[in-house]
Each structure stands twice: as C-alpha cells, then as structure tokens.
Design an enzyme around this catalytic site. Structure first.
Site, PDB file in Angstrom:
ATOM      1  N   CYS A   1       1.493   1.410   7.900  1.00 33.58           N
ATOM      2  CA  CYS A   1       2.177   0.335   8.616  1.00 33.58           C
ATOM      3  C   CYS A   1       1.182  -0.446   9.464  1.00 33.58           C
ATOM      4  O   CYS A   1       0.092   0.038   9.782  1.00 33.58           O
ATOM      5  CB  CYS A   1       3.301   0.904   9.482  1.00 33.58           C
ATOM      6  SG  CYS A   1       2.789   2.217  10.618  1.00 33.58           S
ATOM      7  N   PRO A   2       1.537  -1.661   9.867  1.00 29.21           N
ATOM      8  CA  PRO A   2       0.630  -2.462  10.697  1.00 29.21           C
ATOM      9  C   PRO A   2       0.616  -1.957  12.130  1.00 29.21           C
ATOM     10  O   PRO A   2       1.524  -1.245  12.573  1.00 29.21           O
ATOM     11  CB  PRO A   2       1.236  -3.870  10.610  1.00 29.21           C
ATOM     12  CG  PRO A   2       2.695  -3.630  10.374  1.00 29.21           C
ATOM     13  CD  PRO A   2       2.765  -2.403   9.501  1.00 29.21           C
TER      14      PRO A   2
ATOM     15  N   GLU B   1     -12.476   2.185  17.447  1.00 27.95           N
ATOM     16  CA  GLU B   1     -13.538   2.543  16.514  1.00 27.95           C
ATOM     17  C   GLU B   1     -14.738   1.625  16.618  1.00 27.95           C
ATOM     18  O   GLU B   1     -15.842   1.993  16.219  1.00 27.95           O
ATOM     19  CB  GLU B   1     -13.013   2.554  15.074  1.00 27.95           C
ATOM     20  CG  GLU B   1     -12.533   1.222  14.556  1.00 27.95           C
ATOM     21  CD  GLU B   1     -11.936   1.368  13.145  1.00 27.95           C
ATOM     22  OE1 GLU B   1     -12.358   0.611  12.276  1.00 27.95           O
ATOM     23  OE2 GLU B   1     -11.067   2.229  12.947  1.00 27.95           O
TER      24      GLU B   1
ATOM     25  N   ILE C   1       0.840  -1.208   0.000  1.00 26.67           N
ATOM     26  CA  ILE C   1       0.000   0.000   0.000  1.00 26.67           C
ATOM     27  C   ILE C   1       0.865   1.244   0.000  1.00 26.67           C
ATOM     28  O   ILE C   1       0.620   2.196  -0.759  1.00 26.67           O
ATOM     29  CB  ILE C   1      -0.958  -0.011   1.199  1.00 26.67           C
ATOM     30  CG1 ILE C   1      -1.914  -1.202   1.106  1.00 26.67           C
ATOM     31  CG2 ILE C   1      -1.746   1.296   1.258  1.00 26.67           C
ATOM     32  CD1 ILE C   1      -2.770  -1.408   2.350  1.00 26.67           C
TER      33      ILE C   1
ATOM     34  N   THR D   1      -4.935   5.628   6.940  1.00 27.37           N
ATOM     35  CA  THR D   1      -5.845   4.596   6.420  1.00 27.37           C
ATOM     36  C   THR D   1      -5.378   3.219   6.862  1.00 27.37           C
ATOM     37  O   THR D   1      -5.793   2.206   6.283  1.00 27.37           O
ATOM     38  CB  THR D   1      -5.909   4.649   4.882  1.00 27.37           C
ATOM     39  OG1 THR D   1      -4.573   4.558   4.360  1.00 27.37           O
ATOM     40  CG2 THR D   1      -6.564   5.920   4.386  1.00 27.37           C
TER      41      THR D   1
ATOM     42  N   ARG E   1      -4.316   1.756  10.737  1.00 27.39           N
ATOM     43  CA  ARG E   1      -4.978   1.340  11.968  1.00 27.39           C
ATOM     44  C   ARG E   1      -5.065   2.532  12.910  1.00 27.39           C
ATOM     45  O   ARG E   1      -4.125   3.305  13.057  1.00 27.39           O
ATOM     46  CB  ARG E   1      -4.206   0.191  12.639  1.00 27.39           C
ATOM     47  CG  ARG E   1      -4.386  -1.160  11.955  1.00 27.39           C
ATOM     48  CD  ARG E   1      -5.806  -1.676  12.137  1.00 27.39           C
ATOM     49  NE  ARG E   1      -5.971  -3.031  11.632  1.00 27.39           N
ATOM     50  CZ  ARG E   1      -6.384  -3.313  10.411  1.00 27.39           C
ATOM     51  NH1 ARG E   1      -6.642  -2.316   9.557  1.00 27.39           N
ATOM     52  NH2 ARG E   1      -6.544  -4.560  10.023  1.00 27.39           N
TER      53      ARG E   1
ATOM     54  N   HIS F   1     -13.862   3.651   8.025  1.00 28.19           N
ATOM     55  CA  HIS F   1     -13.034   2.488   7.680  1.00 28.19           C
ATOM     56  C   HIS F   1     -13.486   1.870   6.349  1.00 28.19           C
ATOM     57  O   HIS F   1     -13.797   0.681   6.252  1.00 28.19           O
ATOM     58  CB  HIS F   1     -13.081   1.433   8.788  1.00 28.19           C
ATOM     59  CG  HIS F   1     -11.864   0.562   8.803  1.00 28.19           C
ATOM     60  ND1 HIS F   1     -11.258   0.132   9.953  1.00 28.19           N
ATOM     61  CD2 HIS F   1     -11.120   0.033   7.792  1.00 28.19           C
ATOM     62  CE1 HIS F   1     -10.214  -0.625   9.664  1.00 28.19           C
ATOM     63  NE2 HIS F   1     -10.123  -0.701   8.347  1.00 28.19           N
TER      64      HIS F   1
ATOM     65  N   ASP G   1      -9.364   7.416   8.174  1.00 29.27           N
ATOM     66  CA  ASP G   1     -10.320   6.360   7.846  1.00 29.27           C
ATOM     67  C   ASP G   1     -10.431   5.366   8.990  1.00 29.27           C
ATOM     68  O   ASP G   1     -11.298   4.504   8.973  1.00 29.27           O
ATOM     69  CB  ASP G   1      -9.892   5.634   6.560  1.00 29.27           C
ATOM     70  CG  ASP G   1     -10.921   4.634   6.088  1.00 29.27           C
ATOM     71  OD1 ASP G   1     -12.091   5.021   5.930  1.00 29.27           O
ATOM     72  OD2 ASP G   1     -10.559   3.445   5.894  1.00 29.27           O
TER      73      ASP G   1
ATOM     74  N   ASP H   1      10.769   2.996   7.076  1.00 32.41           N
ATOM     75  CA  ASP H   1      10.351   1.615   7.286  1.00 32.41           C
ATOM     76  C   ASP H   1      11.493   0.902   7.986  1.00 32.41           C
ATOM     77  O   ASP H   1      12.647   1.051   7.568  1.00 32.41           O
ATOM     78  CB  ASP H   1      10.025   0.927   5.948  1.00 32.41           C
ATOM     79  CG  ASP H   1       9.248  -0.366   6.128  1.00 32.41           C
ATOM     80  OD1 ASP H   1       9.765  -1.276   6.812  1.00 32.41           O
ATOM     81  OD2 ASP H   1       8.143  -0.482   5.585  1.00 32.41           O
TER      82      ASP H   1
END
Length: 341
Positions: A210-211, A268, A159, A237, A239, A307, A263, A178
């Site tokens: 990123c996760p 949430e 992404i 967008t 988490r 989301h 997002d 990263d």
C-alpha cells in the site's frame, strides 16, 4: 527546432550514467536537458533554479524549501509511483503539474517480495554463510513450506494483485485488506477480502503493498503487532514508514514476528548516507528510527535489501519510457498520469 530561449529547460536528478545515456538517445535534440547524479536536497539549487521541468526519484525531497528556489518550475515528473517525497500542497498552490509512473513493475516488485520470503522460509542467507566456510551441515537450517500458509496482502493494487497471483502458484491461501476492495479481482484471482484485524490475526505471512499516506504511516505498529499470531513473517517492499521500526524490534524480541524481509526502511535516506545524521534535519524520533534500522540490519532473523525491488532492467526501462512520455504529454498540453491527491 526550438532555439535556446524557447527550448524547455528540463533537469533530471538522481541519474545513473546508463540512465543518462538512455535518455539522451530518446530526448528530442531541441530540448534543453541537464543531468545530475545528486538528489534535490544535496545539489546546489542555484544550478537548477531555472528549471521548468524536474524529474527525480524518491530520494529527492521536493519540499517547499527546495521547490521555492525554482520559480520557473511548472512540472515534476517523478520516476516513481509513490509521491510522498513531494509537497503536493505546494504544487497545487503554485500550479505545478505532478506526474508519476503508476505502473512499471507490478511483477517486478511482487517477485522481489517472494525473493525475500523464500530467503526467509528456506534460510538461504545463513545457509550461504555456512557453506562459504566449507560447512555443509544442515543443522538449524530447517525451513517451512509456503503451501497451505495464509498470506495476508495489505493493498490490492497492481503490485498486490501480482503478489496474489504468485501466491496461488505456491498454493497459499490469500486474505487481503484494502479500503477500496476490488471485488472483480477477488473473484478472478480467488482471494478473500477481510477487515484488517482479521488479516492480522490469521496470516502466517503479511506482505505490504500500500502507499504511504498520513493514514497509513505506522499502520504496522505495536497495536497491530499485538493482534498478529506468534511466528508471523513480515514482508515490506512498499514504503518504510508503513512500519513503526521500534515496534518491529519489540515484536521480534517477544517472538511475535519470526522474521522480516524489508526492502524499505524508515528514514532510509539517512541509512544510505550517514552524514545526513549531521544535517540538523532529524528530530529525536527520526534518529531513533535510524538507530533501530542498524539493529535490524544485524538481526539474523531480518533480511534487508537497499530498496531494489523496482530495480530490474525491464522495470527501470519502463520507468524511463513512461517518464519521458509524461514530459512529452505535458509539453503537448495533454498532461498524462497526473497525481491529484
């Protein structure tokens, strides 16, 4: 054909009607499949206690409490890339295979990131609100160009790299951070890796890709905001937990952050269904995040979408196809897209 005693018992949770229809057309007729609209922590678990395979989306909290009530469970096929809603330690301990959808919408999510950014940069929302009232004055609606701005991309997986491709079309300069740099991608796409502090200090726009892990939770908190240039724009967008919501409100109030496109939000699931606040599962810190989200939702400098970055027709079709393939591969004793972390 398998008889009912040997057919795999497969439960699909968080199903929309069209998704159920889609899967019913593709699932082998000898599978024992059941479809529910509820999340795992809202359904009566007795209804799915016999499941051998469970497929869910991110709003199902597949923690030890839930998983412990499904003693026959052998596989989880999450319809997401992220797995922070699954107790992986429990799964390892109980030999439950977890498969995800590692690639379904690199372009889809990246496109939504730029939809948020463009909505902010060109003041699309206040402009629309104004014209709805037959007011065509452009006073106060001056935006800014993306050309020559510095985009800071945190996370350069599929992404993140697609976001960089889009940014090149706008003639933006891209800096990336990263912990596992992809030097081949850097050379191919023409962006530079820098350390996180440098990215925070130089970026005009920061986009998160990123996760969410214990190491990245609240990656963007007050210490990070204090290193950013004044007037930065923040896009998330990925988490919600990547951003400390309380710190974001502070950064907006003091003028460090000029605007945010979100997002995803912390906690949430409670914002989606406010009765969750009465469940007793939320401590004071989580309740504070929920209240901050309500403040953000009413801030004209902030655009929040529910989301939906993943939610294009094409991407959701890819999610369902990959999930089904993951289940088939598992049943053929050749598990695919296994999550090991």
């Amino acid at each position: 054909m398998s008889d009912s005693s040997t057919a795999p018992r497969i439960v699909f949770l968080e199903m929309e009607t069209w998704e159920e229809d889609y899967l019913k057309r593709l699932c082998p007729p000898d599978w024992n499949t059941r479809y529910y609209s509820e999340e795992a922590d809202r359904i009566d678990l007795a209804r799915i206690a016999d499941a051998e395979i469970v497929s869910a989306f991110i709003y199902s909290s597949l923690d030890a409490r839930v998983l412990g009530q499904m003693p026959s469970l052998r596989m989880i096929a999450t319809r997401s890339t992220g797995v922070d809603h699954i107790d992986l330690a429990y799964c390892r301990e109980h030999n439950i295979v977890v498969s995800n959808v590692p690639s379904y919408g690199a372009n889809t999510v990246a496109e939504h990131s730029f939809a948020l950014l463009l909505s902010l940069s060109r003041k699309i929302y206040p402009a629309r609100e104004r014209t709805l009232h037959n007011n065509f004055s452009f006073h106060g609606l001056q935006g800014f160009d993306l050309k020559d701005k510095v985009l800071g991309v945190i996370g350069t997986g599929r992404i993140g790299q697609h976001a960089i491709r889009i940014a090149s079309g706008f003639e933006m300069q891209v800096l990336a951070y990263d912990p596992y740099p992809d030097t081949a991608a850097s050379q191919k796409l023409g962006f530079d890796y820098v350390d996180l502090d440098t990215l925070l200090a130089r970026a005009d726009v920061i986009s998160l890709h990123c996760p969410l892990t214990p190491a990245t939770r609240h990656l963007i908190g007050k210490p990070a905001f204090m290193k950013m240039k004044r007037g930065v724009y923040l896009i998330n967008t990925a988490r919600g937990g990547l951003i400390d919501t309380t710190a974001l409100l502070w950064a907006l109030d003091v003028g460090i952050v000029a605007g945010a496109g979100l997002d995803v939000l912390e906690e949430e699931e409670a914002v989606r269904e406010e009765r969750e606040l009465l469940s007793g599962r939320f401590d004071q810190a989580k309740l504070q995040a929920v209240l901050c989200n309500h403040v953000l939702a009413n801030d004209e400098r902030v655009i929040i979408t529910p989301h939906i970055a993943f939610n294009s027709r094409e991407a959701v079709g890819r999610i369902l196809d990959t999930t089904l393939n993951n289940i088939v591969s598992y049943l053929e004793a050749k598990p695919n897209n296994m999550v090991t972390a």
